[in-house]
Design a protein around this motif. Sequence first.
Motif, PDB file in Angstrom:
ATOM      1  N   PRO A   1       0.085   5.561  -5.683  1.00 59.58           N
ATOM      2  CA  PRO A   1      -0.482   6.854  -6.366  1.00 59.58           C
ATOM      3  C   PRO A   1       0.973   7.810  -6.437  1.00 59.58           C
ATOM      4  N   TRP A   2       0.842   8.425  -7.626  1.00 59.44           N
ATOM      5  CA  TRP A   2       1.718   9.656  -7.695  1.00 59.44           C
ATOM      6  C   TRP A   2       0.945  10.896  -7.668  1.00 59.44           C
ATOM      7  N   ILE A   3       1.170  11.236  -6.514  1.00 61.60           N
ATOM      8  CA  ILE A   3       2.374  11.474  -5.469  1.00 61.60           C
ATOM      9  C   ILE A   3       1.888  11.950  -4.216  1.00 61.60           C
ATOM     10  N   LEU A   4       2.253  11.854  -3.192  1.00 64.30           N
ATOM     11  CA  LEU A   4       1.942  12.428  -1.959  1.00 64.30           C
ATOM     12  C   LEU A   4       1.666  14.042  -1.935  1.00 64.30           C
ATOM     13  N   TYR A   5       2.762  14.689  -2.365  1.00 60.15           N
ATOM     14  CA  TYR A   5       2.376  16.097  -2.361  1.00 60.15           C
ATOM     15  C   TYR A   5       2.817  16.795  -3.925  1.00 60.15           C
ATOM     16  N   ASP A   6       2.204  17.889  -4.053  1.00 55.30           N
ATOM     17  CA  ASP A   6       2.567  18.493  -5.403  1.00 55.30           C
ATOM     18  C   ASP A   6       3.997  19.039  -5.375  1.00 55.30           C
ATOM     19  N   PHE A   7       4.598  18.882  -6.351  1.00 55.35           N
ATOM     20  CA  PHE A   7       5.987  19.348  -6.522  1.00 55.35           C
ATOM     21  C   PHE A   7       6.479  20.181  -7.344  1.00 55.35           C
ATOM     22  N   ARG A   8       7.831  20.851  -7.281  1.00 57.18           N
ATOM     23  CA  ARG A   8       8.171  21.982  -8.047  1.00 57.18           C
ATOM     24  C   ARG A   8       8.635  21.218  -9.621  1.00 57.18           C
ATOM     25  N   SER A   9       8.132  21.668 -10.762  1.00 54.65           N
ATOM     26  CA  SER A   9       8.735  21.083 -11.849  1.00 54.65           C
ATOM     27  C   SER A   9       8.739  22.134 -13.032  1.00 54.65           C
ATOM     28  N   PRO A  10      10.067  22.386 -13.650  1.00 57.31           N
ATOM     29  CA  PRO A  10       9.794  23.580 -14.590  1.00 57.31           C
ATOM     30  C   PRO A  10       9.313  23.012 -15.854  1.00 57.31           C
ATOM     31  N   ILE A  11       8.948  21.854 -16.175  1.00 56.83           N
ATOM     32  CA  ILE A  11       8.282  21.171 -17.322  1.00 56.83           C
ATOM     33  C   ILE A  11       6.871  21.389 -17.366  1.00 56.83           C
ATOM     34  N   ARG A  12       6.235  22.056 -16.136  1.00 52.32           N
ATOM     35  CA  ARG A  12       4.910  22.006 -15.983  1.00 52.32           C
ATOM     36  C   ARG A  12       4.502  23.440 -15.989  1.00 52.32           C
ATOM     37  N   LEU A  13       3.818  24.030 -17.230  1.00 45.66           N
ATOM     38  CA  LEU A  13       3.625  25.502 -17.298  1.00 45.66           C
ATOM     39  C   LEU A  13       2.395  25.857 -17.677  1.00 45.66           C
ATOM     40  N   ASN A  14       1.241  25.015 -17.489  1.00 46.10           N
ATOM     41  CA  ASN A  14       0.000  25.682 -17.855  1.00 46.10           C
ATOM     42  C   ASN A  14      -0.457  26.242 -16.727  1.00 46.10           C
ATOM     43  N   SER A  15      -1.459  27.113 -16.791  1.00 50.34           N
ATOM     44  CA  SER A  15      -1.991  28.107 -15.918  1.00 50.34           C
ATOM     45  C   SER A  15      -2.555  27.481 -14.432  1.00 50.34           C
ATOM     46  N   TYR A  16      -2.848  25.925 -14.512  1.00 41.69           N
ATOM     47  CA  TYR A  16      -3.225  25.523 -13.177  1.00 41.69           C
ATOM     48  C   TYR A  16      -2.013  24.866 -12.764  1.00 41.69           C
ATOM     49  N   GLN A  17      -0.926  24.729 -13.215  1.00 43.25           N
ATOM     50  CA  GLN A  17       0.246  24.077 -12.744  1.00 43.25           C
ATOM     51  C   GLN A  17       1.304  25.196 -12.380  1.00 43.25           C
ATOM     52  N   GLN A  18       1.657  26.125 -13.202  1.00 49.82           N
ATOM     53  CA  GLN A  18       2.680  27.254 -12.806  1.00 49.82           C
ATOM     54  C   GLN A  18       3.800  26.864 -12.110  1.00 49.82           C
TER      55      GLN A  18
ATOM     56  N   LYS B   1       1.020  -1.260   0.026  1.00 44.99           N
ATOM     57  CA  LYS B   1       0.119   0.107  -0.162  1.00 44.99           C
ATOM     58  C   LYS B   1       0.723   1.238   0.147  1.00 44.99           C
ATOM     59  N   GLY B   2       1.264   1.705  -1.207  1.00 48.34           N
ATOM     60  CA  GLY B   2       2.423   2.629  -1.121  1.00 48.34           C
ATOM     61  C   GLY B   2       1.970   3.950  -1.465  1.00 48.34           C
ATOM     62  N   VAL B   3       2.896   4.927  -1.787  1.00 52.25           N
ATOM     63  CA  VAL B   3       2.764   6.209  -2.125  1.00 52.25           C
ATOM     64  C   VAL B   3       4.025   6.764  -2.592  1.00 52.25           C
ATOM     65  N   CYS B   4       4.285   7.733  -3.791  1.00 52.63           N
ATOM     66  CA  CYS B   4       5.458   7.983  -3.895  1.00 52.63           C
ATOM     67  C   CYS B   4       5.490   9.339  -3.590  1.00 52.63           C
ATOM     68  N   CYS B   5       7.061   9.751  -3.481  1.00 47.70           N
ATOM     69  CA  CYS B   5       7.217  10.974  -2.601  1.00 47.70           C
ATOM     70  C   CYS B   5       8.617  11.573  -3.341  1.00 47.70           C
ATOM     71  N   HIS B   6       8.654  12.940  -3.525  1.00 46.41           N
ATOM     72  CA  HIS B   6       9.891  13.637  -3.716  1.00 46.41           C
ATOM     73  C   HIS B   6      10.412  14.199  -2.379  1.00 46.41           C
ATOM     74  N   GLU B   7      11.658  14.446  -2.468  1.00 48.67           N
ATOM     75  CA  GLU B   7      12.222  15.183  -1.292  1.00 48.67           C
ATOM     76  C   GLU B   7      12.323  16.692  -1.430  1.00 48.67           C
ATOM     77  N   GLU B   8      11.192  17.093  -0.915  1.00 51.13           N
ATOM     78  CA  GLU B   8      11.301  18.584  -1.134  1.00 51.13           C
ATOM     79  C   GLU B   8      10.368  19.263   0.050  1.00 51.13           C
ATOM     80  N   ILE B   9      10.679  20.612   0.567  1.00 48.69           N
ATOM     81  CA  ILE B   9       9.976  21.281   1.431  1.00 48.69           C
ATOM     82  C   ILE B   9       9.908  22.710   0.954  1.00 48.69           C
TER      83      ILE B   9
END
Length: 593
Positions: free
Chosen positions: A545-562, A316-324
């Motif tokens: 599930p991808w993913i536990l928290y929203d995270f920063r990504s420079p490839i996500r550029l639409n108005s919802y993602q920013q 019973k998993g969840v994915c997670c990036h290392e980010e705060i």
Amino acid sequence: MSTMLQDYDHLLNIDPLSQYDILTTNPESHLYALGRCKESLNGRWHFTVDVYDTFLRKKFFEERVTDAQGRALPVDCDFDQWETVEVPSNWNCQKKEYWYFEGSGIYTRTFHYVPKAPDERVILHLGASNYGCRVWLNTRLIGRHTGGFTPFSVELTQHLKPNAGNRLILEVNNTRSVDQVPSLNYDWFNYGGVFRSVDLYRVPACYIRDSYIALAPNNRYDTLAVEITVDGAGSGIPVWLEIPELSLSVMLHTDAFGVAKSELTAKPQLWSPQNPKLYRVMVSTEGDRIEELVGFRQITTLGKKILLNGQEIFLKGVCCHEEIPERGRALTPADQRQVILQAKELGCNIMRLSHYPHDRNMALLADEMGMLLWEEIPVYWALCFENPTTQASAQNQMTELVMRDRNRASVVLWGVGNENPDTEARLDFMRALVDICKRLDPTRLTTAACLVDIDVMTVRDRLCQYIDVVAINEYYGWYYRDYTGLATILENTKLDRPLVISETGADALSGHHGMDEELFTEEHQAKMYQKQLELSEGSIQGFFPWILYDFRSPIRLNSYQQGFNRKGLISYDKTHRKLAHRVIQDYSCSVKN
Ligand code: GCU
């Protein structure tokens, strides 16, 4: 070399940097930095970004401030007048101007060294620095490491000035390049700098360089396999191993390679998420001693089943990036504990720490708190699989990760890659990583997040036969709007080993509501998971599930993602639980194990 060429090297040399590409540190020779005394070098360091690599071109590390006659020279650098930044931290978070900076950052500080014992050796240890790091001590280049997320150590002993100030310089470069691991393109933010601890260790001439202890996976749960490496030792050196709670106290001897190996009879209580039992383990030699808490458990597969201590388990998993927020990848122990607590709140028994090695403390906390872990290295999307530099970097990172965490009961899966093309070169590349895992640690399972073959709607990646657990990333209901594709794949896929869904999910902007087929709404994300869980029921042995928290990504550029990947079940600031959070929580609580 003529004075002309020497003095004008920084002007005339078209390739002044490659001379600094000394051999990188040997991953199997790093100090096992757990359970021994250390002197922290964390704190404020002088720092500059170095956009044109002038530090290297003009050899600032020589600190030549006067000419042969002692007259002052106009040097373009004065280390101790530079601003200071916090170490550990990511430079992106230290100053607004550095947010998107990719290049070299130069860190320097001095420290006063007073020897405490005549034969002591001094070792510098870094938890991680992204991506390349060169180490200078007292004007000499003494070490180089590549790989942004694994620990390394460099011996300082022979270059130290006793009873005097010593200058340490770390030149860290996070410029993305095609031959690196990861390569140029990835779905996370490229934070740079020294973002994990920097410490000094004093060790005797002969010191315990590595200690590996694990329950032998023989289904009897009665044998501990031990392998202790003593640096600077030949054969016959006595090594003591003690586990008081198991009334175990033995003396072993090193072989010609300085390694003491043995299999010991013991019946420990088995570690599991429900019962994270840890034992104090002490290893000592005449002059050295380390101590750590270790749990003993067995993880195996049986056909399509995954067995923990012989019992079938569903992951019973969840994915997670290392980010705060505010601090990038420089999480504190309190931050790390919160992450594991929020995964537990979701009902998870395992976390996939994606897509690179997270801080070592995550595994220590997971041991203590009872959370299984999937750890991996960033063999991510397209890489130069034929390139020897890329191969060496991946193999170094794999070796460093396994050697760092192979005593952690919580870690059950080594991931050798994520979404890579099924080519010959890639197969060889990733098989070599699997071999490293099995050679260094035969007690754990290997896996990789593979792509589904959408031409024939089945999982037939050639890597599947070389890994213990097959994992697939699929986004039916999101990138492919037709949910039923998942059912087709699961029906078509015939495997003789466990299959897990290592990623699935949908972007949802926190607080954005609408119809359940309206993209970027919380309703759509929740529906996506309901459908996925429904269609995969009974066909898989784990769901992440991808993913536990929203995270920063420079490839996500639409108005919802920013600039954010919004597939989190929880918002970036870790406060808002989206509707899908409850879907996963209810599901996890319904799965009995
Ligand atoms: C991929 C990838 C992730 C990425 C995710 C997404 O599967 O492995 O790193 O973030 O898809 O598209 O959101």
